[in-house]
Design a protein around this motif. Structure first.
Motif, PDB file in Angstrom:
ATOM      1  N   LEU A   1      -4.237  12.675   1.492  1.00  0.00           N
ATOM      2  CA  LEU A   1      -2.888  12.743   0.921  1.00  0.00           C
ATOM      3  C   LEU A   1      -2.918  12.309  -0.534  1.00  0.00           C
ATOM      4  O   LEU A   1      -2.308  12.929  -1.407  1.00  0.00           O
ATOM      5  N   ALA A   2      -3.659  11.233  -0.786  1.00  0.00           N
ATOM      6  CA  ALA A   2      -3.699  10.684  -2.135  1.00  0.00           C
ATOM      7  C   ALA A   2      -4.303  11.689  -3.115  1.00  0.00           C
ATOM      8  O   ALA A   2      -3.836  11.833  -4.233  1.00  0.00           O
TER       9      ALA A   2
ATOM     10  N   ILE B   1       0.834  -1.222   0.000  1.00  0.00           N
ATOM     11  CA  ILE B   1       0.000   0.000   0.000  1.00  0.00           C
ATOM     12  C   ILE B   1       0.863   1.265   0.000  1.00  0.00           C
ATOM     13  O   ILE B   1       0.730   2.103  -0.896  1.00  0.00           O
TER      14      ILE B   1
ATOM     15  N   VAL C   1       7.188   7.544   4.187  1.00  0.00           N
ATOM     16  CA  VAL C   1       7.246   7.540   5.651  1.00  0.00           C
ATOM     17  C   VAL C   1       5.872   7.889   6.231  1.00  0.00           C
ATOM     18  O   VAL C   1       5.368   7.218   7.132  1.00  0.00           O
ATOM     19  N   LEU C   2       5.246   8.928   5.654  1.00  0.00           N
ATOM     20  CA  LEU C   2       3.920   9.324   6.142  1.00  0.00           C
ATOM     21  C   LEU C   2       2.903   8.223   5.865  1.00  0.00           C
ATOM     22  O   LEU C   2       2.106   7.869   6.739  1.00  0.00           O
TER      23      LEU C   2
ATOM     24  N   SER D   1      -1.995  15.296  -3.199  1.00  0.00           N
ATOM     25  CA  SER D   1      -0.532  15.286  -3.259  1.00  0.00           C
ATOM     26  C   SER D   1      -0.027  16.231  -4.353  1.00  0.00           C
ATOM     27  O   SER D   1       1.051  16.787  -4.248  1.00  0.00           O
ATOM     28  N   LYS D   2      -0.833  16.440  -5.383  1.00  0.00           N
ATOM     29  CA  LYS D   2      -0.386  17.291  -6.484  1.00  0.00           C
ATOM     30  C   LYS D   2      -0.284  18.759  -6.055  1.00  0.00           C
ATOM     31  O   LYS D   2       0.594  19.488  -6.478  1.00  0.00           O
TER      32      LYS D   2
ATOM     33  N   LEU E   1       1.391   8.120  -6.676  1.00  0.00           N
ATOM     34  CA  LEU E   1       0.943   9.464  -6.309  1.00  0.00           C
ATOM     35  C   LEU E   1       2.057  10.307  -5.719  1.00  0.00           C
ATOM     36  O   LEU E   1       1.846  11.450  -5.337  1.00  0.00           O
TER      37      LEU E   1
ATOM     38  N   ILE F   1       3.542  10.165  -2.848  1.00  0.00           N
ATOM     39  CA  ILE F   1       3.369  10.539  -1.447  1.00  0.00           C
ATOM     40  C   ILE F   1       4.536   9.974  -0.655  1.00  0.00           C
ATOM     41  O   ILE F   1       4.946   8.828  -0.865  1.00  0.00           O
ATOM     42  N   ASN F   2       5.063  10.781   0.229  1.00  0.00           N
ATOM     43  CA  ASN F   2       6.182  10.353   1.065  1.00  0.00           C
ATOM     44  C   ASN F   2       5.850   9.027   1.749  1.00  0.00           C
ATOM     45  O   ASN F   2       4.858   8.907   2.456  1.00  0.00           O
TER      46      ASN F   2
ATOM     47  N   TYR G   1      -6.766   8.143  10.406  1.00  0.00           N
ATOM     48  CA  TYR G   1      -5.614   7.721   9.611  1.00  0.00           C
ATOM     49  C   TYR G   1      -6.032   7.424   8.177  1.00  0.00           C
ATOM     50  O   TYR G   1      -5.334   7.781   7.221  1.00  0.00           O
TER      51      TYR G   1
ATOM     52  N   ILE H   1       3.332   5.469   8.353  1.00  0.00           N
ATOM     53  CA  ILE H   1       2.832   5.785   9.695  1.00  0.00           C
ATOM     54  C   ILE H   1       1.317   5.603   9.741  1.00  0.00           C
ATOM     55  O   ILE H   1       0.765   5.018  10.670  1.00  0.00           O
ATOM     56  N   MET H   2       0.643   6.079   8.689  1.00  0.00           N
ATOM     57  CA  MET H   2      -0.814   5.922   8.644  1.00  0.00           C
ATOM     58  C   MET H   2      -1.185   4.441   8.599  1.00  0.00           C
ATOM     59  O   MET H   2      -2.059   3.991   9.336  1.00  0.00           O
TER      60      MET H   2
ATOM     61  N   ILE I   1      -0.718  17.231   8.306  1.00  0.00           N
ATOM     62  CA  ILE I   1      -0.792  16.998   6.863  1.00  0.00           C
ATOM     63  C   ILE I   1      -2.199  17.306   6.366  1.00  0.00           C
ATOM     64  O   ILE I   1      -2.392  17.963   5.348  1.00  0.00           O
TER      65      ILE I   1
ATOM     66  N   PHE J   1       1.788  10.819  16.444  1.00  0.00           N
ATOM     67  CA  PHE J   1       1.624  10.460  15.034  1.00  0.00           C
ATOM     68  C   PHE J   1       0.301  10.987  14.502  1.00  0.00           C
ATOM     69  O   PHE J   1       0.207  11.410  13.353  1.00  0.00           O
TER      70      PHE J   1
ATOM     71  N   THR K   1      14.720  11.716   9.321  1.00  0.00           N
ATOM     72  CA  THR K   1      13.736  10.675   9.616  1.00  0.00           C
ATOM     73  C   THR K   1      14.295   9.688  10.628  1.00  0.00           C
ATOM     74  O   THR K   1      13.626   9.305  11.589  1.00  0.00           O
TER      75      THR K   1
ATOM     76  N   LEU L   1      -4.784   9.418   4.833  1.00  0.00           N
ATOM     77  CA  LEU L   1      -4.162   8.743   3.693  1.00  0.00           C
ATOM     78  C   LEU L   1      -4.903   9.094   2.407  1.00  0.00           C
ATOM     79  O   LEU L   1      -4.291   9.395   1.371  1.00  0.00           O
TER      80      LEU L   1
END
Lengths: 411, 343
Positions: free
Chosen positions: B321-322, A157, A170-171, B325-326, A165, A167-168, B314, A174-175, B260, B253, B105, B318
């Protein structure tokens, strides 16, 4: 002899080893200093306990308890060594998981989540297929494969969102970690797999031995009596070698590493970078899943299912294992054993002194911290070498060289 | 309803302040993955501070007289101690990532591993168990506001506003909100804020204009550490009865997710924190929430597992973010060590 030594130190690999050893040394030293300070300032522990504490931090694996007069005794302790190997099994595999991702330029902080998904899949398969109708070894194998597949799927995933996409990872990791933690708790809450037979154990899943599924010991219990070690460690070592061969000797392995070195150059060379990123994360996830499978299939380990508030430490400890080994799969076998040795030392510390096992976690954290700038340590090693040659008048402008090299590494 | 507002605020405010902590670090160019660890450390130091002052008996008189102003002063002092410890702890991160140009990191992960280990080691030695409680009494009796402090009787109502925002609340929550506003203004309306943000976007350009990038990054991370440490203590005070156990249940977290989700902007973060706080609150007490006061626990009737509510923040992050992201507004230079020779 001296020239040989300095020629050896020129090699990148040797520098890595020295940097890792330095990290370990400083980490252990820090542990000893904390023991010293706490022992001297806390009257309940007393100065006398400091020496005991330090000896156990450094050599807990060799501890054989206390003798009649209460002095610590040391010697070969097969139970400790066996347990060390048992606990090294998941650490080696999560270390490999982090390392494979590192090789492709990804930081797999998602190992805890992949480990949890592997745990859930393994336990469900191992406990659901009745061993009365299906032979136990086949159930074992199915459970092991289920763990690997679940981990791989979970690892894919973050790989996919990274590749498609951008997307980092690492993030995303974490999710997915915390999604996994809640998902696993949800699956197991009030399920048929919760251990209801033993009193006071409501928070645990049945051991796989409940269904007669256990990893074989085949002689290892005779070598290390009283310990939990089984053939899982052999499987882990074999997997480490397989990963080594895969990374260094196969085309796909080469593609993974080139994506890690320079994704754009790899794409220019006709390598499908997106596919390789997903693949790398899936392999990493599969290895973490295998770690969980081997740990819980041993038959006598219990899983505390209400895990939604915390993530398994084994997953995170794969990071120091991989960092210390500089992502070399074969070296990971040894760093994994080292980490579990620290673990055993901590256990001895809790059992035999007023200190507790968390000191070894501090040492591990210090080692991770130091490996974050192992590059700098390596640079210092190079710098010292350069200064030496400058002193002997061989190179008139070493400082300048040193600086340009630094700038290059910073990129 | 008043209960829902109160509880949501309790969960949302630590998230909000810690997410702002993340913003300060990232806007200066340092990825602060260590928020969770710093929270744990701050919570521990705050609780130790409360413990020590209680042992010394400084505020015993105030407690006996129900002098709530003095007790709140005590809470503020503990918050300050937690903030100071968080700032100190975060220096480890800034030293590694600014001076040694280490991987941020990994450095952050190291602090995340370090904090619970150190804290549990000391808690075990101090308390002989895995949790450090207050030396006496409990958090509500010491630090919570009550109707009785303002002359209301046991059965009197303070009205909707009073019930939701004054009775049985922790003023620490409001201090955090105030701080959140002040710091957001500083970040956007002052010279310092502009300089800090420029270091996260284009440090080379900032340096060429005479801004000391190293100093700015230190400042960003230290403010971040102080806020996270304070947030950790506020979390422990309001949701864990002022106890420390080397764990903040992934709040650090979650705060990262809030940051974000809020696209690194304070106003959006406040909204995101309220939303995620609401989810947390529903997950914790959905069986007893009566939204419109008709005596039916609607969310319980729906029969959705509390784990879904816990998971949602979460998943949403996600997904967001998806989709974004652009056009994400993440600071451009975050995570890249600044090297003067690279200009």
């Amino acid at each position: 002899m001296k020239e040989k030594w300095s020629a050896l130190m020129e090699k990148e690999g040797a520098k890595t080893v020295v940097a890792s050893l330095l990290s370990i040394l400083i980490g252990l030293l820090m542990g000893c200093i904390i023991v010293l300070i706490v022992g001297l300032t806390n009257p309940a522990l007393g100065a006398g306990s400091v020496w005991d504490g330090i000896r156990l931090v450094l050599g807990g694996i060799l501890s054989t308890g206390r003798d009649a007069v209460g002095k610590l005794t040391f010697g070969f302790n097969p139970t400790n060594v066996g347990n060390m190997l048992f606990r090294a099994t998941p650490l080696i595999l999560t270390g490999l998981s982090v390392a494979v991702a590192f090789k492709t330029g990804l930081f797999n902080i998602g190992a805890p989540g992949q480990y949890l998904m592997g745990t859930a899949a393994t336990l469900i398969v191992a406990l659901s297929i009745p061993t009365a109708s299906v032979p136990a070894p086949i159930v074992w194998l199915l459970a092991f494969l289920a763990g690997i597949l679940a981990g791989a799927a979970w690892g894919a995933i973050p790989g996919m969102v990274k590749a498609l996409l951008n997307i980092n990872e690492v993030l995303a990791c974490i999710m997915t970690n915390w999604i996994a933690a809640n998902l696993v708790t949800w699956v197991f809450a009030d399920s048929i797999w919760c251990n209801m037979e033993e009193n006071g154990k409501t928070g645990y899943i049945y051991k796989t031995a409940h269904n007669g599924v256990e990893t074989a010991k085949w002689g290892l219990d005779a070598v290390f009596p009283g310990s939990q070690v089984n053939w899982g460690i052999i499987i882990a070592i074999v997997l480490a070698v397989v990963v080594y061969v895969f990374i260094t000797k196969t085309t796909i392995g080469y593609e993974l590493v080139s994506c890690g070195s320079n994704r754009h150059a790899a794409r220019y060379a006709g390598i499908n970078d997106k596919r390789n990123i997903v693949l790398s994360m899936a392999i990493a996830g599969g290895l973490s899943g295998a770690a969980a499978s081997l740990y819980y299939l041993s038959g006598n380990t219990e899983f505390f299912w209400s895990t939604y508030q915390s993530l398994p430490a084994v997953g995170f400890n794969g990071i120091p294992v991989a960092l210390l080994a500089a992502s070399n799969p074969v070296a990971i076998i040894f760093t994994g054993c080292f980490m579990s040795m620290l673990n055993i030392s901590g256990q001895q510390l809790t059992n035999l002194t007023g200190y507790n096992e968390y000191i070894t976690d501090v040492i591990i954290a210090a080692i991770v911290y130091l490996s974050a700038f192992s590059l700098v340590i390596k640079m210092l090693l190079t710098g010292r070498k350069k200064r030496k040659t400058a002193a002997s008048g061989l190179d008139s402008r070493p400082a300048q060289d040193g600086r340009t090299e630094k700038g290059g590494e910073g990129a | 309803m008043t209960f829902l507002i109160r509880q949501t605020l309790i969960y949302a405010v630590p998230l909000m302040i810690v997410a702002l902590a993340g913003v300060f670090a990232e806007r200066s160019g340092i990825i602060n993955l260590a928020l969770e660890g710093i929270m744990i450390f701050g919570a521990f130091i705050g609780v130790v501070f409360v413990n020590m002052i209680q042992e010394a008996g400084v505020f015993d008189g105030a407690k006996a007289d129900s002098n709530w102003a003095a007790l709140q002063g005590f809470a503020m002092l503990a918050m300050l101690a937690a903030a100071a410890s968080g700032a100190l702890f975060s220096l480890l991160l800034s030293f590694a990532s600014v001076n040694l140009r280490a991987d941020q990191t990994i450095g952050g992960t190291a602090l995340n591993l370090m904090a619970p280990a150190l804290v549990l080691f000391f808690i075990r030695i101090i308390a002989n168990q895995n949790v450090l409680n207050m030396a006496g009494g409990d958090a509500p009796s010491w630090f919570m506001l009550r109707k009785s402090y303002f002359g209301y009787g046991r059965t009197d109502s303070m009205g909707f506003f009073g019930e939701a925002f004054i009775n049985q609340t922790y003023p620490a929550t409001y201090v955090c909100i105030l701080l959140f506003i002040v710091l957001s203004v500083i970040l956007y309306q002052t010279r310092f804020g502009l300089r800090l943000r420029s270091c996260g976007e284009n440090p080379q350009a900032a340096d060429s204009l005479g801004i000391n990038v190293y100093k700015m990054r230190y400042a960003g991370t230290t403010i971040s550490g102080a806020l996270a440490g304070m947030g950790g203590f506020v979390y422990a005070l309001t949701t864990a009865n002022c106890s420390a156990n080397g764990d903040v249940a992934g709040f650090g977290f979650l705060a990262l997710a809030v940051m974000i989700f809020g696209n690194w902007k304070p106003l959006n973060i406040a909204g995101a924190a309220l939303l995620f706080g609401l989810f947390k609150c529903i997950a914790a007490s959905y069986t007893s929430i009566d939204i419109n006061g008709d005596g039916i626990f609607m969310l319980k009737e729906l029969g959705i597992s509390s784990h879904l509510y816990r998971m949602l923040p979460y998943v949403i992050t996600l997904v967001v973010l998806a989709f974004t992201s652009k056009k994400s507004h993440a600071p451009k230079a975050e995570g890249i060590p600044y090297d003067k020779g690279q200009r």
